[in-house]
Motif scaffolding. Structure first.
Motif, short mmCIF file in Angstrom:
data_model
loop_
_atom_site.label_atom_id
_atom_site.label_comp_id
_atom_site.label_asym_id
_atom_site.label_seq_id
_atom_site.Cartn_x
_atom_site.Cartn_y
_atom_site.Cartn_z
N PRO A 48 0.82 -1.37 0.06
CA PRO A 48 -0.06 -0.06 -0.25
C PRO A 48 1.05 1.29 0.14
O PRO A 48 0.38 2.34 -0.35
N ASN A 49 2.07 1.18 0.17
CA ASN A 49 2.89 2.48 0.39
C ASN A 49 3.75 2.67 -0.55
O ASN A 49 4.67 3.77 -0.67
N GLY A 50 3.92 1.95 -1.64
CA GLY A 50 4.87 2.00 -2.70
C GLY A 50 4.77 3.55 -3.44
O GLY A 50 3.58 3.89 -3.80
N SER A 51 5.98 4.18 -3.68
CA SER A 51 5.80 5.43 -4.37
C SER A 51 5.34 5.26 -5.86
O SER A 51 4.93 6.09 -6.46
N LEU A 52 5.78 4.04 -6.33
CA LEU A 52 5.35 3.75 -7.77
C LEU A 52 4.66 2.30 -7.91
O LEU A 52 4.91 1.65 -8.59
N ALA A 53 3.55 2.34 -6.81
CA ALA A 53 2.97 0.89 -6.76
C ALA A 53 2.08 0.59 -7.82
O ALA A 53 1.35 1.50 -8.47
N VAL A 54 2.25 -0.82 -8.15
CA VAL A 54 1.66 -1.13 -9.30
C VAL A 54 0.35 -1.96 -8.76
O VAL A 54 0.54 -2.90 -7.87
N ALA A 55 -0.94 -1.61 -9.15
CA ALA A 55 -2.16 -2.15 -8.82
C ALA A 55 -1.91 -3.70 -8.64
O ALA A 55 -1.68 -4.40 -9.42
N GLU A 56 -2.31 -4.24 -7.20
CA GLU A 56 -2.31 -5.77 -6.95
C GLU A 56 -0.87 -6.24 -6.97
O GLU A 56 -0.60 -7.54 -7.23
N GLY A 57 0.13 -5.35 -7.10
CA GLY A 57 1.42 -6.10 -7.19
C GLY A 57 1.81 -7.14 -6.34
O GLY A 57 2.43 -8.01 -6.53
#
Length: 240
Positions: A25-34
């Motif tokens: 939930p916290n990634g600066s470049l989070a990929v949805a459902e990663g």
């Protein structure tokens, strides 16, 4: 594709950039459902059939050229604007356009770490990429201008790898570029597989469909986890 002989089946697994900054939930470049693809990847990492299991990490310096924050406004909007990257030694040697991103996977920060639920201890090698601030490097092998070589090509050649399986993040960028370079550099057309259950794209829907078509056109096969090429890893469909 005919049945695969066990005598010349020397597969490698490349797990691309399963890092905190690419995951919710916290990634600066989070990929949805990663994060949701981790069980599939861990199952693959547990298999003894791979002669090499490689994890990769984006490992950027703070002044990396792909960071929107390192470019002047107004044309420095992450996800929206692009920048032209020229060969740092001689601009006449080539250039390419790259998308600008939020700061991500900065060396020695929590966001650059592999996610803890990944069974990284089962990997045989780790490759860090994107370490040169002057060039973008989606592929785990080499940047588009040939400035940075991670050593992955030599590693897989030394292992006499016959097939490559690619999973991780993101499907339409680093996974795609890594898979296409595996075909190009190792000469493995039709023997490089992106397992779709083990990846997620930045841009879903039609853009992802186009990315898959692009990979297929370059000799990469995009397959599902139940495909016969995956069953080979369990010894099924292999000729003695």
């Amino acid at each position: 594709m005919a049945a695969q002989s066990s005598y010349n089946f020397r597969p490698a697994l490349i797990v691309v950039d399963m890092q905190e900054d690419f995951c919710p939930p916290n990634g600066s470049l989070a990929v949805a459902e990663g994060r949701t693809i981790t069980p599939v990847i861990n199952e693959l990492l547990s298999l003894p059939s791979f002669v090499a299991k490689v994890t990769t990490q984006d490992w950027h310096p703070q002044n990396h050229v792909s960071f929107a924050s390192n470019h002047p406004p107004p044309n420095n909007r992450p996800f929206i604007d692009t920048v032209t990257i020229y060969h740092p030694d001689d601009p006449s040697l080539g250039h390419y356009e790259t998308r600008l991103w939020p700061d991500h996977c900065v060396q020695n920060t929590p966001g650059a770490e592999l996610i803890p639920e990944l069974d990284a201890s089962k990997a045989t090698h780790n490759i860090k990429k994107g370490t040169d601030p002057r060039v973008e490097m989606y592929s785990a092998f080499v940047d588009p201008l040939g400035v940075c070589d991670s050593g992955l090509n030599s590693l897989l050649q030394d292992e006499k790898v016959s097939h490559v399986y690619v999973v991780g993040l993101a499907g339409d960028y680093c996974v795609k570029s890594t898979a296409m370079d595996a075909v190009k550099l190792l000469g493995l057309e039709g023997k490089v597989f992106v397992i779709e259950d083990g990846t997620k794209p930045v841009d879903g829907g039609e853009p992802w469909e186009e990315s898959k078509k692009d990979m297929e056109s370059k000799g990469v096969k995009v397959i599902g986890i139940s495909a016969k090429e995956v069953r080979w890893l369990y010894g099924e469909g292999l000729e003695a």
